[in-house]
Write a protein that holds these residues in place. Structure first.
Motif, PDB file in Angstrom:
ATOM      1  N   LYS A  49       0.831  -1.205   0.000  1.00 35.15           N
ATOM      2  CA  LYS A  49       0.000   0.000   0.000  1.00 35.15           C
ATOM      3  C   LYS A  49       0.869   1.260   0.000  1.00 35.15           C
ATOM      4  N   ILE A  50       1.852   1.292   0.891  1.00 36.11           N
ATOM      5  CA  ILE A  50       2.706   2.478   1.002  1.00 36.11           C
ATOM      6  C   ILE A  50       3.470   2.730  -0.301  1.00 36.11           C
ATOM      7  N   SER A  51       3.937   1.639  -0.941  1.00 37.56           N
ATOM      8  CA  SER A  51       4.757   1.792  -2.154  1.00 37.56           C
ATOM      9  C   SER A  51       3.906   1.858  -3.424  1.00 37.56           C
ATOM     10  N   ASN A  52       2.616   1.922  -3.246  1.00 35.34           N
ATOM     11  CA  ASN A  52       1.682   1.919  -4.386  1.00 35.34           C
ATOM     12  C   ASN A  52       1.906   0.722  -5.307  1.00 35.34           C
ATOM     13  N   GLY A  53       2.214  -0.399  -4.691  1.00 32.09           N
ATOM     14  CA  GLY A  53       2.375  -1.640  -5.451  1.00 32.09           C
ATOM     15  C   GLY A  53       3.736  -1.797  -6.101  1.00 32.09           C
ATOM     16  N   LYS A  54       4.646  -0.847  -5.842  1.00 28.14           N
ATOM     17  CA  LYS A  54       5.977  -0.958  -6.462  1.00 28.14           C
ATOM     18  C   LYS A  54       6.848  -1.987  -5.747  1.00 28.14           C
ATOM     19  N   ILE A  55       6.590  -2.162  -4.474  1.00 27.74           N
ATOM     20  CA  ILE A  55       7.302  -3.222  -3.743  1.00 27.74           C
ATOM     21  C   ILE A  55       6.271  -4.248  -3.276  1.00 27.74           C
ATOM     22  N   GLU A  56       6.443  -5.483  -3.735  1.00 25.48           N
ATOM     23  CA  GLU A  56       5.525  -6.548  -3.321  1.00 25.48           C
ATOM     24  C   GLU A  56       6.348  -7.759  -2.910  1.00 25.48           C
ATOM     25  N   TYR A  57       6.448  -7.976  -1.602  1.00 27.34           N
ATOM     26  CA  TYR A  57       7.232  -9.115  -1.125  1.00 27.34           C
ATOM     27  C   TYR A  57       6.486 -10.408  -1.428  1.00 27.34           C
ATOM     28  N   GLY A  58       7.254 -11.422  -1.822  1.00 26.22           N
ATOM     29  CA  GLY A  58       6.654 -12.739  -2.042  1.00 26.22           C
ATOM     30  C   GLY A  58       6.160 -13.301  -0.721  1.00 26.22           C
ATOM     31  N   ASP A  59       5.009 -13.991  -0.763  1.00 27.62           N
ATOM     32  CA  ASP A  59       4.423 -14.494   0.483  1.00 27.62           C
ATOM     33  C   ASP A  59       5.388 -15.368   1.290  1.00 27.62           C
ATOM     34  N   GLY A  60       6.098 -16.234   0.573  1.00 25.67           N
ATOM     35  CA  GLY A  60       6.983 -17.163   1.275  1.00 25.67           C
ATOM     36  C   GLY A  60       8.356 -16.598   1.555  1.00 25.67           C
ATOM     37  N   THR A  61       8.666 -15.414   0.996  1.00 30.76           N
ATOM     38  CA  THR A  61      10.037 -14.912   1.122  1.00 30.76           C
ATOM     39  C   THR A  61      10.222 -13.947   2.290  1.00 30.76           C
ATOM     40  N   LEU A  62       9.132 -13.358   2.763  1.00 30.19           N
ATOM     41  CA  LEU A  62       9.267 -12.385   3.845  1.00 30.19           C
ATOM     42  C   LEU A  62       9.650 -13.065   5.168  1.00 30.19           C
ATOM     43  N   TYR A  63       9.055 -14.231   5.412  1.00 28.55           N
ATOM     44  CA  TYR A  63       9.259 -14.880   6.722  1.00 28.55           C
ATOM     45  C   TYR A  63      10.722 -15.220   7.025  1.00 28.55           C
ATOM     46  N   PRO A  64      11.475 -15.785   6.056  1.00 28.99           N
ATOM     47  CA  PRO A  64      12.894 -16.025   6.355  1.00 28.99           C
ATOM     48  C   PRO A  64      13.636 -14.738   6.718  1.00 28.99           C
ATOM     49  N   VAL A  65      13.251 -13.608   6.074  1.00 29.37           N
ATOM     50  CA  VAL A  65      13.899 -12.323   6.392  1.00 29.37           C
ATOM     51  C   VAL A  65      13.566 -11.925   7.835  1.00 29.37           C
ATOM     52  N   LEU A  66      12.287 -12.084   8.201  1.00 31.18           N
ATOM     53  CA  LEU A  66      11.872 -11.758   9.576  1.00 31.18           C
ATOM     54  C   LEU A  66      12.632 -12.625  10.583  1.00 31.18           C
ATOM     55  N   HIS A  67      12.806 -13.905  10.238  1.00 30.27           N
ATOM     56  CA  HIS A  67      13.502 -14.811  11.164  1.00 30.27           C
ATOM     57  C   HIS A  67      14.981 -14.450  11.287  1.00 30.27           C
ATOM     58  N   LYS A  68      15.544 -13.959  10.168  1.00 28.87           N
ATOM     59  CA  LYS A  68      16.950 -13.549  10.189  1.00 28.87           C
ATOM     60  C   LYS A  68      17.108 -12.313  11.110  1.00 28.87           C
ATOM     61  N   LEU A  69      16.162 -11.391  10.996  1.00 28.28           N
ATOM     62  CA  LEU A  69      16.203 -10.195  11.850  1.00 28.28           C
ATOM     63  C   LEU A  69      16.030 -10.579  13.323  1.00 28.28           C
ATOM     64  N   GLU A  70      15.222 -11.617  13.545  1.00 29.80           N
ATOM     65  CA  GLU A  70      14.983 -12.069  14.915  1.00 29.80           C
ATOM     66  C   GLU A  70      16.260 -12.702  15.485  1.00 29.80           C
ATOM     67  N   LYS A  71      16.960 -13.453  14.636  1.00 27.94           N
ATOM     68  CA  LYS A  71      18.224 -14.073  15.072  1.00 27.94           C
ATOM     69  C   LYS A  71      19.251 -13.010  15.423  1.00 27.94           C
ATOM     70  N   LYS A  72      19.210 -11.900  14.686  1.00 29.49           N
ATOM     71  CA  LYS A  72      20.139 -10.797  14.964  1.00 29.49           C
ATOM     72  C   LYS A  72      19.660  -9.951  16.135  1.00 29.49           C
ATOM     73  N   GLU A  73      18.547 -10.341  16.717  1.00 33.31           N
ATOM     74  CA  GLU A  73      17.920  -9.666  17.873  1.00 33.31           C
ATOM     75  C   GLU A  73      17.478  -8.240  17.567  1.00 33.31           C
ATOM     76  N   LEU A  74      17.209  -7.933  16.303  1.00 37.82           N
ATOM     77  CA  LEU A  74      16.709  -6.608  15.937  1.00 37.82           C
ATOM     78  C   LEU A  74      15.199  -6.531  16.167  1.00 37.82           C
ATOM     79  N   ILE A  75      14.543  -7.698  16.075  1.00 33.26           N
ATOM     80  CA  ILE A  75      13.105  -7.756  16.366  1.00 33.26           C
ATOM     81  C   ILE A  75      12.835  -8.976  17.263  1.00 33.26           C
ATOM     82  N   ALA A  76      11.669  -8.981  17.901  1.00 34.58           N
ATOM     83  CA  ALA A  76      11.296 -10.127  18.736  1.00 34.58           C
ATOM     84  C   ALA A  76       9.914 -10.596  18.311  1.00 34.58           C
ATOM     85  N   SER A  77       9.649 -11.888  18.467  1.00 34.87           N
ATOM     86  CA  SER A  77       8.338 -12.393  18.038  1.00 34.87           C
ATOM     87  C   SER A  77       7.597 -13.060  19.189  1.00 34.87           C
ATOM     88  N   TYR A  78       6.296 -13.112  19.068  1.00 37.24           N
ATOM     89  CA  TYR A  78       5.468 -13.824  20.057  1.00 37.24           C
ATOM     90  C   TYR A  78       4.125 -14.155  19.412  1.00 37.24           C
TER      91      TYR A  78
END
Lengths: 114, 240
Positions: free
Chosen positions: A37-66
């Motif tokens: 929405k923010i990018s007006n459709g110019k950036i569209e992450y693949g459904d299955g590709t975002l999660y590994p990125v989120l998990h990588k950020l979590e491993k680096k302790e930049l984000i936390a999940s629950y």
């Protein structure tokens, strides 16, 4: 509508995700929809590709999940930014501002030459 | 005409009775068996799939159509495995190594049970009162029986097309069977050493050695057959 290049999307993924999470905690599906929405459709992450990125950020302790039960009654995995993530976002903001200034300067010169 | 129509309606009703929950469970099982994803990863993707389906249903699509599109958007197992391997190195390694480990453990279990049989045959022979000279025959019979049971078991699995070995290759069960067999071998040998001559153990050992040799030969033959038949099946003849 033309989409951005893979390299540019890849480089901007971390600052974009961290920026979204710095405003509000969120889950994968919502993040994808938000970015679209923010990018007006110019950036569209693949459904299955975002999660590994989120998990990588979590491993680096930049984000936390629950896991949390949402208002609709369904279980969802939420992500929120950590203090380390906020610092990283600050550095990213500085870096992108520098790049932005360099490019703006260069293009201003070019236009004045013409 | 009436019966034809009612049949047609029945078929259409069955088609509409698409069980969404069951189909999602099948998808989750496939993911857990064939990819490098953890349970938590799969639960998270399921929640994503549900959100996607929910949106598609709102557009007026049927359950089956929504599931199909949502699954396609998430990507197939190969794509997901590649994506998740960037973060799930350990899971990927564990999933790759587990089938080999299970194979080795299964073989070790079988050999341990086979090693236990000579001592068991001595005990049986002593109970029944068979002369020590015929002990090797009892031992051979027991080993043949063990092989026969195993072959019948695998043949049945092959005939029914059921290759689910999860119960049989459960690692804790295999490990405990090996440990128990080894303890029993040790205990029975120490007990039998008092009453049975050492040479008897030698004969029994020779029988077991011969059996293991035959068993090894059998596995080699099976491996060769499977290797060459699968190579043959995968060969594509290039047209001139």
């Amino acid at each position: 509508m033309e989409k951005l290049s893979k390299e540019l999307i890849g480089a901007s993924t971390i600052p974009i995700i961290l920026s979204i999470l710095s405003k509000n905690e969120s889950y994968g599906y919502e993040i994808i929809q938000n970015v679209k929405k923010i990018s007006n459709g110019k950036i569209e992450y693949g459904d299955g590709t975002l999660y590994p990125v989120l998990h990588k950020l979590e491993k680096k302790e930049l984000i936390a999940s629950y896991w949390k039960i949402s208002d609709s009654g369904r279980k969802r995995k939420y992500y929120k930014i950590s203090d380390k993530g906020k610092k990283e976002l600050f550095t990213e903001k500085e870096n992108w501002t520098v790049i932005n200034q360099i490019i703006s300067k260069l293009w201003k010169i070019e236009t004045s030459l013409i | 005409m009436d019966s034809y129509q009612s049949n047609y309606i029945k078929i259409m009703e069955n088609r509409n009775k698409f069980n969404l929950k069951h189909s999602i469970d099948v998808w989750k099982t496939e993911l857990s068996q064939n990819s490098n994803m953890t349970r938590d990863n799969i639960d998270e993707l399921e929640s994503h799939l549900q959100d996607e389906i929910h949106e598609l249903l709102k557009l007026g699509l049927s359950n089956a159509e929504s599931l199909l599109i949502a699954k396609n958007r998430i990507g197939n197992i190969e794509k997901l495995t590649t994506e998740y391997s960037k973060v799930n190195n350990e899971v990927y390694f564990r999933n790759t190594i587990t089938p080999y480990l299970k194979g080795i453990l299964f073989f070790l279990t079988y050999i341990s049970i086979a090693e236990l049989l000579p001592n068991l045959s001595i005990l049986i022979a002593k109970k029944i009162g068979i002369h020590e000279g015929y002990l090797h025959l009892v031992s051979i019979e027991l080993l043949i029986l063990l092989t026969f049971i195993l072959l019948v078991f695998f043949y049945k699995k092959y005939k029914h097309g059921n290759f689910n070995m999860q119960k049989l290759t459960n690692i804790p069960v295999l490990v405990s069977t090996i440990i128990v067999s080894k303890i029993l071998i040790y205990l029975s040998t120490t007990i039998l050493l008092d009453s049975v001559e050492v040479s008897t153990f030698g004969i029994m050992g020779a029988v077991l050695y011969g059996y293991q040799l035959l068993f090894g030969l059998f596995i080699l033959t099976i491996s060769c057959i499977i290797y060459y038949s699968s190579r043959h099946a995968h060969k594509i003849k290039i047209a001139k």
